[in-house]
Write a protein that holds these residues in place. Sequence first.
Motif, PDB file in Angstrom:
ATOM      1  N   MET A   1       0.846  -1.221  -0.035  1.00 27.84           N
ATOM      2  CA  MET A   1      -0.130  -0.022  -0.111  1.00 27.84           C
ATOM      3  C   MET A   1       1.025   1.061  -0.018  1.00 27.84           C
ATOM      4  O   MET A   1       1.823   1.276   0.762  1.00 27.84           O
ATOM      5  CB  MET A   1      -0.976   0.051   1.085  1.00 27.84           C
TER       6      MET A   1
ATOM      7  N   GLN B   1      -2.528   5.767   0.340  1.00 27.54           N
ATOM      8  CA  GLN B   1      -3.698   4.685   0.798  1.00 27.54           C
ATOM      9  C   GLN B   1      -3.624   4.290   2.416  1.00 27.54           C
ATOM     10  O   GLN B   1      -4.714   4.298   3.052  1.00 27.54           O
ATOM     11  CB  GLN B   1      -3.447   3.319  -0.064  1.00 27.54           C
ATOM     12  N   ARG B   2      -2.441   4.295   2.911  1.00 26.36           N
ATOM     13  CA  ARG B   2      -2.513   3.925   4.396  1.00 26.36           C
ATOM     14  C   ARG B   2      -3.063   5.216   5.192  1.00 26.36           C
ATOM     15  O   ARG B   2      -3.735   4.815   6.108  1.00 26.36           O
ATOM     16  CB  ARG B   2      -1.128   3.665   4.847  1.00 26.36           C
TER      17      ARG B   2
ATOM     18  N   LEU C   1      -5.465   7.161   4.233  1.00 23.20           N
ATOM     19  CA  LEU C   1      -6.742   7.447   3.815  1.00 23.20           C
ATOM     20  C   LEU C   1      -7.506   6.278   4.577  1.00 23.20           C
ATOM     21  O   LEU C   1      -8.431   6.427   5.149  1.00 23.20           O
ATOM     22  CB  LEU C   1      -7.022   7.228   2.347  1.00 23.20           C
ATOM     23  N   LEU C   2      -6.974   5.195   4.523  1.00 19.80           N
ATOM     24  CA  LEU C   2      -7.774   4.165   5.270  1.00 19.80           C
ATOM     25  C   LEU C   2      -7.562   4.448   6.833  1.00 19.80           C
ATOM     26  O   LEU C   2      -8.509   4.197   7.606  1.00 19.80           O
ATOM     27  CB  LEU C   2      -6.728   2.959   5.237  1.00 19.80           C
ATOM     28  N   THR C   3      -6.451   4.987   7.436  1.00 22.18           N
ATOM     29  CA  THR C   3      -6.454   5.309   8.665  1.00 22.18           C
ATOM     30  C   THR C   3      -7.520   6.346   9.165  1.00 22.18           C
ATOM     31  O   THR C   3      -8.243   6.099  10.105  1.00 22.18           O
ATOM     32  CB  THR C   3      -4.907   5.799   9.171  1.00 22.18           C
TER      33      THR C   3
ATOM     34  N   LEU D   1     -10.244   7.029   7.690  1.00 13.55           N
ATOM     35  CA  LEU D   1     -11.565   6.414   7.167  1.00 13.55           C
ATOM     36  C   LEU D   1     -11.898   5.711   8.365  1.00 13.55           C
ATOM     37  O   LEU D   1     -13.127   5.997   8.878  1.00 13.55           O
ATOM     38  CB  LEU D   1     -11.744   5.459   6.017  1.00 13.55           C
ATOM     39  N   PHE D   2     -11.259   4.833   9.022  1.00 16.70           N
ATOM     40  CA  PHE D   2     -11.740   4.039  10.187  1.00 16.70           C
ATOM     41  C   PHE D   2     -11.748   4.852  11.281  1.00 16.70           C
ATOM     42  O   PHE D   2     -12.611   4.739  12.147  1.00 16.70           O
ATOM     43  CB  PHE D   2     -10.671   3.064  10.331  1.00 16.70           C
TER      44      PHE D   2
ATOM     45  N   PHE E   1      -9.696  -2.361  11.760  1.00 16.09           N
ATOM     46  CA  PHE E   1      -8.238  -1.619  11.496  1.00 16.09           C
ATOM     47  C   PHE E   1      -7.091  -2.426  12.061  1.00 16.09           C
ATOM     48  O   PHE E   1      -6.111  -2.732  11.598  1.00 16.09           O
ATOM     49  CB  PHE E   1      -8.413  -0.037  11.823  1.00 16.09           C
TER      50      PHE E   1
ATOM     51  N   ILE F   1      -6.538  -5.562  10.375  1.00 15.67           N
ATOM     52  CA  ILE F   1      -5.829  -5.648   9.023  1.00 15.67           C
ATOM     53  C   ILE F   1      -4.217  -5.332   9.460  1.00 15.67           C
ATOM     54  O   ILE F   1      -3.460  -5.986   8.703  1.00 15.67           O
ATOM     55  CB  ILE F   1      -6.103  -4.363   8.260  1.00 15.67           C
TER      56      ILE F   1
END
Length: 134
Positions: free
Chosen positions: A3, A7-8, A10-12, A14-15, A45, A48
């Motif tokens: 990733m 992306q990391r 954004l994922l962080t 988002l959660f 999270f 993952i």
Amino acid sequence: MRMSLAQRVLLTWLFTLLFLIMLVLKLDEKAPWNWFLIFIPVWIFDTILLVMLIVKMAGRCKSGFDPRNGSQNMKKKTWYLIAMLLKLAFCLALCAKLQQFTTMKLAYVFIPLWALLIGGMIELGYNIFYVRRD
């Protein structure tokens, strides 16, 4: 599975956003949800992160890997695994206390968090003051 940093992040975010929205709804008493449901974004999270960490650690077991390379890297990944498990223990104890499944004192709930913070301070001090002698 690789990733990018964007992306990391954004994922962080988002959660974190999902968790905070659910937390605010619970605290405003708009949603009568269980505390374990509020922490679902945190559980996902963390799952993952744990899977990615275990896959990277298991990569050392493949044939042809030189164990002398990256012993310091393995220590760091072991610390990350311990830190994730301490965070998981704190979240589970906190949810159990908030849901009133247990009559445990609040001080006992925070023991994993305190251990995590002390370990983080030791890790930080080690990284700042450790001078590598080559």
